[in-house]
Design a protein around this motif. Structure first.
Motif, mmCIF file in Angstrom:
data_model
loop_
_atom_site.group_PDB
_atom_site.id
_atom_site.type_symbol
_atom_site.label_atom_id
_atom_site.label_comp_id
_atom_site.label_asym_id
_atom_site.label_seq_id
_atom_site.Cartn_x
_atom_site.Cartn_y
_atom_site.Cartn_z
ATOM 1 N N UNK A 101 0.840 -1.211 0.000
ATOM 2 C CA UNK A 101 0.000 0.000 0.000
ATOM 3 C C UNK A 101 0.874 1.261 0.000
ATOM 4 N N UNK A 102 1.977 1.182 0.750
ATOM 5 C CA UNK A 102 2.862 2.355 0.830
ATOM 6 C C UNK A 102 3.529 2.622 -0.511
ATOM 7 N N UNK A 103 3.972 1.550 -1.176
ATOM 8 C CA UNK A 103 4.624 1.727 -2.486
ATOM 9 C C UNK A 103 3.638 2.339 -3.477
ATOM 10 N N UNK A 104 2.402 1.833 -3.460
ATOM 11 C CA UNK A 104 1.395 2.347 -4.399
ATOM 12 C C UNK A 104 1.080 3.819 -4.097
ATOM 13 N N UNK A 105 0.974 4.151 -2.815
ATOM 14 C CA UNK A 105 0.663 5.533 -2.405
ATOM 15 C C UNK A 105 1.792 6.472 -2.831
ATOM 16 N N UNK A 106 3.006 6.041 -2.546
ATOM 17 C CA UNK A 106 4.197 6.825 -2.889
ATOM 18 C C UNK A 106 4.217 7.109 -4.397
ATOM 19 N N UNK A 107 3.954 6.048 -5.181
ATOM 20 C CA UNK A 107 3.990 6.193 -6.644
ATOM 21 C C UNK A 107 2.873 7.137 -7.113
ATOM 22 N N UNK A 108 1.698 6.970 -6.544
ATOM 23 C CA UNK A 108 0.576 7.813 -6.983
ATOM 24 C C UNK A 108 0.843 9.290 -6.659
#
Ligand code: ACO
Length: 430
Positions: A101-108
């Motif tokens: 979830x953190x990786x996806x949030x960071x990327x978004x």
């Protein structure tokens, strides 16, 4: 917490039972929503010192004990172990993210950091010496003109996207405002950098050479952003909620929050602290400044002292005080203003006036000194606060949108003007 389930108010010959609401932590609240219907009376509480305006599960403060929790997690633990972007996720979503979830949030967030080229032209319309808070406030409000295709507030995905856009774009617009004021071309956000380093790159990279980012600077800024991310129903967050309560879009609501933050009694205090330290100028003038602050006739207050909620110590100030010494030491900064600041802190802490009124250094007292050490210009200090607080503002706005008890905010007043009187024509007036 009070054990009472209800309180009874005696109003003339009427007894009115008012339910008492029990929070998870903190003071119980008397629910007065039926009071006017039953008695015709309003309540008066200028400055909302004893009035809760909403129910919220985001941040808890115990001002007497110096406790600050984001979604239940103590600020000290988050400051030591988390990052600002993870804290932003936590505030928005209620739980810490998994790694995925953190990786996806960071990327978004990284991919939403670009601002529309027309927004750059919009910024160019400001005078070169405009205050960056004016530019930030205007450009954040203008975002609603760029993203109106995703502004169906009944759609949870639209709401989420707006929140992410605000967290992502506010640093880009803040850095652009700074570069415009010093005549440098703007830098586009780099996807391969973390949130804080991306901002530092947009702020400081020279047009002519790549920037070597100092990890101490990035770490210090990340910590400052964590400490400023949310503070429950403070003036700017309450403003975001009040504007949001009308159904206004999130960009307009957050722009209003930025305007509220600008005042020297709120976010503008960190800029005011630096100006005050510069005016004091020398540690030898500190006693005179303390005496002036105690003299009500002078109208002068020690900026960075006192807090509406913290009446013993500000837990953020304790963390940041330690960080101030570390940063100045590691960066090899020997700032005479720090000496003035420390002397002021010492003098005020042992003075009866400040002790009796429980006036302690607040978070802004130290944050200005760190920002100065990081080469952030003074007029950008409140902008830095706004970048961090955007995480809290959007979390509160999101929470309000799904609150079944939320209503348009509409306080009452104690009218002190004339009773009804008749209009007098201009020739008959005295
Ligand atoms: N210097 C000197 N005296 C002060 C100060 C100060 N900084 N702050 C409060 N006082 C005095 C007041 O004159 C008053 O004295 P009195 O009881 O003799 O009349 C008493 O302390 C209480 O002050 P209030 O204004 O009633 O306290 P309130 O809780 O409403 O205000 C505030 C809090 C606005 C923060 C105030 O302390 C202040 O103006 N501080 C300086 C500005 C500042 O640092 N703001 C940052 C706030 S933190 C933030 O936004 C992150």
């Amino acid at each position: 917490m009070s054990d009472l389930d209800q309180v009874t108010l005696s109003a003339g010959d009427k007894l009115v039972s008012l339910p008492v609401l029990k929070p998870t932590l903190g003071n119980s609240c008397i629910d007065i929503s039926k009071l006017t219907k039953e008695t015709g009376l309003f309540t008066y509480d200028s400055g909302f010192t004893a009035t809760a305006s909403c129910k919220s599960a985001i941040t808890y403060i115990d001002g007497d004990a110096g406790v600050l929790l984001y979604r239940g997690y103590p600020i000290e633990q988050l400051a030591r172990q988390s990052t600002f972007l993870e804290v932003a996720y936590l505030l928005m979503n209620g739980e810490l993210p998994s790694r995925g979830e953190m990786t996806a949030f960071d990327r978004e967030v990284a991919h939403q950091a670009m601002m529309h080229e027309s927004l750059r032209k919009f910024l160019n319309g400001f005078n070169y010496d405009a205050h960056p808070m004016a530019m930030l406030c205007g450009s954040v409000a203008s975002l609603s003109g760029f993203h109106h295709d995703t502004l169906d507030l009944s759609d949870p995905e639209h709401r989420r996207q707006a929140a992410i856009r605000l967290i992502a774009k506010v640093p880009t617009m803040a850095a652009a405002a700074h570069r415009y004021s010093i005549g440098w071309p703007i830098r586009y956000p780099r996807y391969n950098l973390d949130y804080v380093s991306r901002f530092l790159h947009m702020m400081f990279e020279l047009p002519s050479e790549p920037l070597e980012l100092n990890p101490i600077v990035a770490k210090a800024l990340d910590l400052l952003f964590i400490l400023h991310a949310d503070h429950e129903q403070n003036a700017s967050t309450s403003t975001v909620r009040l504007v949001g309560s009308t159904g206004a879009n999130p960009y307009a609501s957050v722009a209003a929050g930025i305007a509220a933050l600008w005042g020297p009694a709120h976010g503008g205090a960190n800029e005011a602290v630096l100006k005050m330290l510069e005016e004091i100028g020398d540690a030898r003038h500190v006693d005179a400044a303390v005496a002036k602050a105690k003299d009500k006739e002078s109208g002068f207050r020690l900026m960075g002292f006192g807090h509406r909620i913290y009446k013993n110590f500000d837990p953020r100030a304790t963390i940041i005080r330690e960080m101030t010494h570390k940063v100045l030491g590691e960066l090899g900064v020997n700032d005479p203003l720090l000496e003035v600041a420390l002397k002021l802190e010492e003098a005020a802490l042992k003075d009866d006036y400040f002790i009796q009124r429980k006036l302690y250094p607040n978070v802004d007292f130290y944050s200005g000194i760190i920002y100065k050490a990081l080469n952030i210009p003074t007029e950008m200090f409140t902008v830095m606060f706004a970048i961090a607080r955007t995480a809290g503002w959007v979390a509160h706005w999101l929470e309000q949108q799904v609150d079944p008890e939320a209503k348009i905010g509409r306080p009452r007043q104690v009218y002190t003007g004339h009773a009804k009187r008749d209009y007098v024509g201009i020739d008959s007036r005295k």
